[in-house]
Scaffold this active site. Structure first.
Site, PDB file in Angstrom:
ATOM      1  N   LYS A  65       0.806  -1.219   0.000  1.00 39.26           N
ATOM      2  CA  LYS A  65       0.000   0.000   0.000  1.00 39.26           C
ATOM      3  C   LYS A  65       0.840   1.271   0.000  1.00 39.26           C
ATOM      4  CE  LYS A  65      -4.379  -1.508   0.404  1.00 39.26           C
ATOM      5  NZ  LYS A  65      -5.486  -1.093  -0.463  1.00 39.26           N
ATOM      6  N   SER A  90      -9.029  -0.207   6.475  1.00 42.00           N
ATOM      7  CA  SER A  90      -9.020  -1.121   7.618  1.00 42.00           C
ATOM      8  C   SER A  90      -7.636  -1.255   8.227  1.00 42.00           C
ATOM      9  CB  SER A  90      -9.524  -2.496   7.186  1.00 42.00           C
ATOM     10  OG  SER A  90      -8.662  -3.045   6.199  1.00 42.00           O
ATOM     11  N   GLU A 216      -9.297 -14.030  -3.549  1.00 38.44           N
ATOM     12  CA  GLU A 216      -9.978 -13.367  -2.445  1.00 38.44           C
ATOM     13  C   GLU A 216     -10.518 -14.401  -1.457  1.00 38.44           C
ATOM     14  OE1 GLU A 216     -13.093 -10.962  -4.146  1.00 38.44           O
ATOM     15  OE2 GLU A 216     -13.902 -12.612  -5.318  1.00 38.44           O
ATOM     16  N   GLY A 220     -15.939 -13.540   0.941  1.00 38.32           N
ATOM     17  CA  GLY A 220     -16.130 -12.243   0.279  1.00 38.32           C
ATOM     18  C   GLY A 220     -15.782 -12.329  -1.191  1.00 38.32           C
ATOM     19  N   ASP A 222     -17.008 -11.111  -3.919  1.00 38.48           N
ATOM     20  CA  ASP A 222     -17.628 -10.114  -4.804  1.00 38.48           C
ATOM     21  C   ASP A 222     -16.848  -9.933  -6.095  1.00 38.48           C
ATOM     22  OD1 ASP A 222     -15.895  -8.796  -2.629  1.00 38.48           O
ATOM     23  OD2 ASP A 222     -15.923  -7.272  -4.199  1.00 38.48           O
ATOM     24  N   SER A 316       1.129  -9.618  -0.222  1.00 35.64           N
ATOM     25  CA  SER A 316       0.730  -8.212  -0.145  1.00 35.64           C
ATOM     26  C   SER A 316       1.139  -7.493   1.129  1.00 35.64           C
ATOM     27  CB  SER A 316      -0.786  -8.084  -0.338  1.00 35.64           C
ATOM     28  OG  SER A 316      -1.485  -8.749   0.694  1.00 35.64           O
TER      29      SER A 316
END
Length: 331
Positions: A65, A90, A216, A220, A222, A316
């Site tokens: 990030k 988060s 994922e 979740g 999606d 990650s």
């Protein structure tokens, strides 16, 4: 969950390109760590693959990030930098914005769920970020971020649906391809889609035959449902130990890239994430948070057949609370 999900129509938005990834790489040169690429003979033996791990767990602030956060802040004009930025996260994007802001002298406000991991919240405050908490199950973090931006004149930098954030995240894959050459498969952790979208831009330019696959948590899915239906699907906030991937929907920019450049999206269970986390600690001697284990878990547990393939795996992040880590290892 299926009955509660809804398909969201998307409107055209400007998408970043690989040229933006290259420009981000130049801004990050000498600032972001060029993280190491690790290998494991044991992992290769178990999967039949030749795997290359891009260890973003060793990035500044402990996750990929930092790349997108620094790039986005660096592109602001002087007046915007003086007023400051706001984001919602988060944990890992929160830390990254706070740290990147401190390095560039930019005030930062971060909207974080009140149940965010204590270590991530403490680190965000330690980097100088002003933390505003909310209830992730009852309140809308994006609405809170927009309100703070309007009230204080701040620039909103969301955690994934932002062209400069996507471009920054793509530098991780750019470095991986530059170091190891073309790959058959690139596995990327998936939450909101910033890392996956950025990595897909790099893969398309540097290894056109490479299949980019997002991973994922199964609670979740999606992203998987969105890719297969051709439209963004929004779901209730999922529950998983992969706290960095608990997003209800992909971002529009992210989905625009994912839809055109990602081959598939698969899911893994929390139990598989724990086993993968233990593998990293016991066999590779590195600490990886559950979200960071998503991509490796897909290969280790067969969600993506990798035998005979050259496989890139983006780790990650490594920001896991020590007490939680001890619990995972003891399970």
């Amino acid at each position: 969950m299926g009955a509660q999900a809804e398909s969201l129509a998307t409107t055209p938005v400007p998408l970043p390109t690989y040229d933006d990834v290259v420009a981000a790489s130049e801004r990050l040169a000498g600032i972001a760590h060029r993280t190491p690429v690790l290998t494991s003979r044991t992992f290769d033996a178990r999967t039949g693959a030749q795997a290359f791990f891009k260890a973003e767990s060793l990035q500044r602030s402990g996750a990929f990030k930092f790349r997108g956060a620094y790039n986005a802040i660096a592109k602001l004009d002087p007046e915007a930098k003086r007023r400051g930025v706001v984001t919602f996260s988060s944990g890992n994007h929160a830390q990254a914005i706070a740290y990147a802001g401190r390095l560039q002298g930019v005030p930062t406000v971060i909207v974080m769920p009140q149940d965010a991991p204590a270590m991530k919240m403490a680190a965000t405050k330690g980097y100088g970020g002003e933390v505003v908490t909310y209830d992730r199950y009852k309140e809308d973090r994006e609405a809170i971020g927009r309100r703070l931006a309007a009230e204080r004149g701040l620039t909103l930098i969301p955690p994934y649906d932002h062209a400069d954030v996507i471009a920054g995240q793509g530098t991780a894959a750019k470095e991986l391809f530059e170091e190891v050459g073309p790959l058959d498969i690139l596995l990327v952790c998936l939450g909101g889609g910033g890392l996956l979208a950025g990595c897909a831009l790099a893969a398309k330019a540097l290894s056109p035959e490479c299949k980019v696959i997002g991973v994922e948590p199964e609670a979740g899915n999606d992203g998987q449902r969105s890719l297969r239906s051709g439209a963004i699907v929004r779901i209730p906030i999922p529950t998983s130990i992969a706290d960095g991937a608990l997003t209800p929907a992909l971002g529009e920019r992210n989905f625009g890239i994912i839809r055109s450049s990602v081959a598939d999206i698969v899911t893994v269970s929390d139990a598989q994430l724990v086993e993968t986390l233990r593998f990293f600690v016991e066999r590779m001697k590195i600490v990886v948070e559950p979200t960071g284990c998503l991509s490796a878990a897909a290969a280790l547990h067969g969600a993506v057949p990798c035998s005979g393939k050259r496989v890139g795996i983006v780790i990650s992040g490594g920001n896991v609370d020590p007490k939680a880590l001890a619990g995972f290892l003891a399970a």
